[in-house]
Design an enzyme around this catalytic site. Structure first.
Site, PDB file in Angstrom:
ATOM      1  N   HIS A  65      24.293  23.975   9.460  1.00 33.70           N
ATOM      2  CA  HIS A  65      24.128  23.563   7.446  1.00 33.70           C
ATOM      3  C   HIS A  65      25.043  22.594   7.279  1.00 33.70           C
ATOM      4  O   HIS A  65      25.102  21.355   6.167  1.00 33.70           O
ATOM      5  CB  HIS A  65      24.341  24.641   6.635  1.00 33.70           C
ATOM      6  CG  HIS A  65      23.683  25.453   6.463  1.00 33.70           C
ATOM      7  ND1 HIS A  65      22.141  25.480   6.299  1.00 33.70           N
ATOM      8  CD2 HIS A  65      23.850  26.676   6.767  1.00 33.70           C
ATOM      9  CE1 HIS A  65      21.225  26.665   5.984  1.00 33.70           C
ATOM     10  NE2 HIS A  65      22.570  27.980   6.157  1.00 33.70           N
ATOM     11  N   HIS A  80      29.384  32.064  11.172  1.00 32.81           N
ATOM     12  CA  HIS A  80      28.112  31.714  10.786  1.00 32.81           C
ATOM     13  C   HIS A  80      27.316  32.888  10.591  1.00 32.81           C
ATOM     14  O   HIS A  80      26.209  32.907   9.607  1.00 32.81           O
ATOM     15  CB  HIS A  80      27.153  31.314  12.153  1.00 32.81           C
ATOM     16  CG  HIS A  80      25.803  31.342  11.925  1.00 32.81           C
ATOM     17  ND1 HIS A  80      24.747  30.442  10.754  1.00 32.81           N
ATOM     18  CD2 HIS A  80      24.979  32.171  11.902  1.00 32.81           C
ATOM     19  CE1 HIS A  80      23.764  30.264  10.970  1.00 32.81           C
ATOM     20  NE2 HIS A  80      23.880  31.555  11.809  1.00 32.81           N
ATOM     21  N   ASP A 120      33.426  30.295   7.617  1.00 35.97           N
ATOM     22  CA  ASP A 120      32.418  29.591   6.048  1.00 35.97           C
ATOM     23  C   ASP A 120      32.665  29.695   4.454  1.00 35.97           C
ATOM     24  O   ASP A 120      32.711  31.060   3.949  1.00 35.97           O
ATOM     25  CB  ASP A 120      31.078  29.968   6.320  1.00 35.97           C
ATOM     26  CG  ASP A 120      31.064  30.130   7.882  1.00 35.97           C
ATOM     27  OD1 ASP A 120      31.415  30.618   8.876  1.00 35.97           O
ATOM     28  OD2 ASP A 120      29.788  29.847   7.922  1.00 35.97           O
ATOM     29  N   HIS A 131      29.218  35.158   8.155  1.00 33.96           N
ATOM     30  CA  HIS A 131      29.217  35.308   7.298  1.00 33.96           C
ATOM     31  C   HIS A 131      30.269  37.235   7.740  1.00 33.96           C
ATOM     32  O   HIS A 131      30.599  37.517   6.275  1.00 33.96           O
ATOM     33  CB  HIS A 131      28.611  34.963   6.235  1.00 33.96           C
ATOM     34  CG  HIS A 131      28.601  33.657   5.948  1.00 33.96           C
ATOM     35  ND1 HIS A 131      27.458  33.726   4.544  1.00 33.96           N
ATOM     36  CD2 HIS A 131      28.369  32.305   7.062  1.00 33.96           C
ATOM     37  CE1 HIS A 131      27.643  31.926   4.892  1.00 33.96           C
ATOM     38  NE2 HIS A 131      27.845  31.703   6.195  1.00 33.96           N
ATOM     39  N   HIS A 161      29.894  28.525  16.562  1.00 39.30           N
ATOM     40  CA  HIS A 161      28.986  29.100  15.483  1.00 39.30           C
ATOM     41  C   HIS A 161      27.488  29.051  16.101  1.00 39.30           C
ATOM     42  O   HIS A 161      26.875  28.916  16.135  1.00 39.30           O
ATOM     43  CB  HIS A 161      28.566  26.864  14.271  1.00 39.30           C
ATOM     44  CG  HIS A 161      27.865  27.666  12.670  1.00 39.30           C
ATOM     45  ND1 HIS A 161      29.232  27.618  12.483  1.00 39.30           N
ATOM     46  CD2 HIS A 161      26.961  27.376  12.403  1.00 39.30           C
ATOM     47  CE1 HIS A 161      28.738  27.953  11.138  1.00 39.30           C
ATOM     48  NE2 HIS A 161      26.909  27.724  11.478  1.00 39.30           N
ATOM     49  N   GLU A 176      30.712  25.009   6.137  1.00 42.70           N
ATOM     50  CA  GLU A 176      29.313  24.466   5.642  1.00 42.70           C
ATOM     51  C   GLU A 176      28.095  25.123   4.612  1.00 42.70           C
ATOM     52  O   GLU A 176      27.800  24.797   4.686  1.00 42.70           O
ATOM     53  CB  GLU A 176      28.618  24.844   7.242  1.00 42.70           C
ATOM     54  CG  GLU A 176      28.586  26.801   6.891  1.00 42.70           C
ATOM     55  CD  GLU A 176      27.610  27.232   7.835  1.00 42.70           C
ATOM     56  OE1 GLU A 176      26.579  26.123   8.577  1.00 42.70           O
ATOM     57  OE2 GLU A 176      27.130  28.512   8.726  1.00 42.70           O
ATOM     58  N   ASN A 177      28.911  25.978   4.238  1.00 40.25           N
ATOM     59  CA  ASN A 177      28.306  26.248   2.520  1.00 40.25           C
ATOM     60  C   ASN A 177      28.976  26.113   1.874  1.00 40.25           C
ATOM     61  O   ASN A 177      29.017  26.660   0.637  1.00 40.25           O
ATOM     62  CB  ASN A 177      28.145  28.201   2.616  1.00 40.25           C
ATOM     63  CG  ASN A 177      27.683  28.484   4.201  1.00 40.25           C
ATOM     64  OD1 ASN A 177      28.014  29.069   4.920  1.00 40.25           O
ATOM     65  ND2 ASN A 177      26.071  28.351   4.243  1.00 40.25           N
TER      66      ASN A 177
HETATM   67 FE   LIG Z   1      27.479  29.695   7.431  1.00 35.73          FE
HETATM   68 FE   LIG Z   2      25.617  28.336   9.726  1.00 35.56          FE
END
Ligand SMILES: [Fe+2]
Ligand SMILES: [Fe+2]
Length: 270
Positions: free
Chosen positions: A68, A179, A8, A181, A154, A39-40
């Site tokens: 996300h 997901h 991510d 992190h 994820h 996604e981030n």
């Molecule tokens: Fe994430």
């Molecule tokens: Fe996520």
């Protein structure tokens, strides 16, 4: 095939790390295919079309998303125009975009990339990822239609990630978690030749609470009283993920190595 998967990308710091390192890694490691979880990447929440383009231009062949996926609303339109962005297969029946795609790689080879969301400890209930992925794996046999099969799992729970690893063993080249992190230290090749890592970690600043500037998350844990918004931490990011070499005939993983470059989690190159 030589494959790199990056976890991510977190905000501006994460995008900068990808832009700084990825073009050189593509060349130095002679990478055939690169997947980046985005996604981030936009302010820590979702991915804008512009930031997706930036990740693709930096050297990603495919950008995956996550829970996300559509936090930035323009992704709803952008994903319909950009087939290299993949959202979770089991996000919602009505979600725009696609949950898997067969990509072209150098030398006429094909790479399947797919992503599923887990169910354990997730904020929203998603459909069963195991039954969602089954028909995709069946219709894209590893070593047949696809020379490499990459699954982005994820979710929160390491147990669910490992179960997905074993479920796909012998049918995927790589099952990698995203997901949380936080990178895990369990990279391995499963008995059926599937490369596995419970979590790729984030490409973000690790002087943080999972990528967010630490003051506000700490205040909420300590007092239960929110005061400000979460903002991504801005220190130097660590590029975090997994490097994989596969056999082109069988699609099996031959070598897996964790990758952590730059920032606080820097380690030696594979
Ligand atoms: Fe994430
Ligand atoms: Fe996520």
């Amino acid at each position: 095939m030589k494959i790199l998967f990056l976890g991510d990308v977190m905000g501006r710091a994460g995008r900068a790390a990808v832009q700084t390192h990825l073009p050189r890694l593509r060349e130095d490691w002679k990478l055939d295919f690169v997947v980046v979880n985005g996604e981030n990447a936009s302010n820590g929440m979702g991915l804008t079309g512009d930031h997706a383009k930036l990740l693709l231009e930096a050297g990603a062949d495919c950008v995956t998303l996550g829970d996300h996926a559509f936090d930035q609303r323009d992704m709803q339109q952008f994903i319909e125009r950009e087939p290299r962005v993949i959202r979770p297969l089991n996000f919602a029946k009505s979600a725009p975009g696609r949950g898997y795609r067969l990509f072209d790689a150098p030398g006429g080879r094909k790479v399947l990339v797919t992503q599923v969301l887990g169910q354990v400890f997730m904020k929203r209930p998603f459909d069963d990822p195991f039954s969602a992925i089954e028909p995709v794996l069946k219709s894209h046999p590893r070593g047949g239609l696809a020379q490499a099969v990459i699954v982005d799992m994820h979710c929160e729970a390491t147990s669910e990630k490992m179960a997905m690893g074993h479920f796909c063993d012998g049918r995927a080249s790589l099952v990698v978690g995203t997901h949380t992190h936080i990178p895990t230290a369990d990279s391995q090749v499963l008995p059926g030749g599937t490369g596995y890592l419970s979590d790729a970690g984030m490409c973000g600043d690790y002087d943080s609470v999972i990528g967010m500037e630490k003051t506000e998350p700490m205040r909420r844990f300590l007092t239960g009283m929110p005061k400000a918004r979460f903002t991504p931490a801005t220190g130097e990011a660590t590029l975090s993920g997994i490097y994989l070499e596969t056999d082109d005939r069988s699609g099996a993983a031959q070598k897996v190595r964790m990758v952590r470059l730059g920032g606080r989690l820097q380690q030696a190159e594979p």
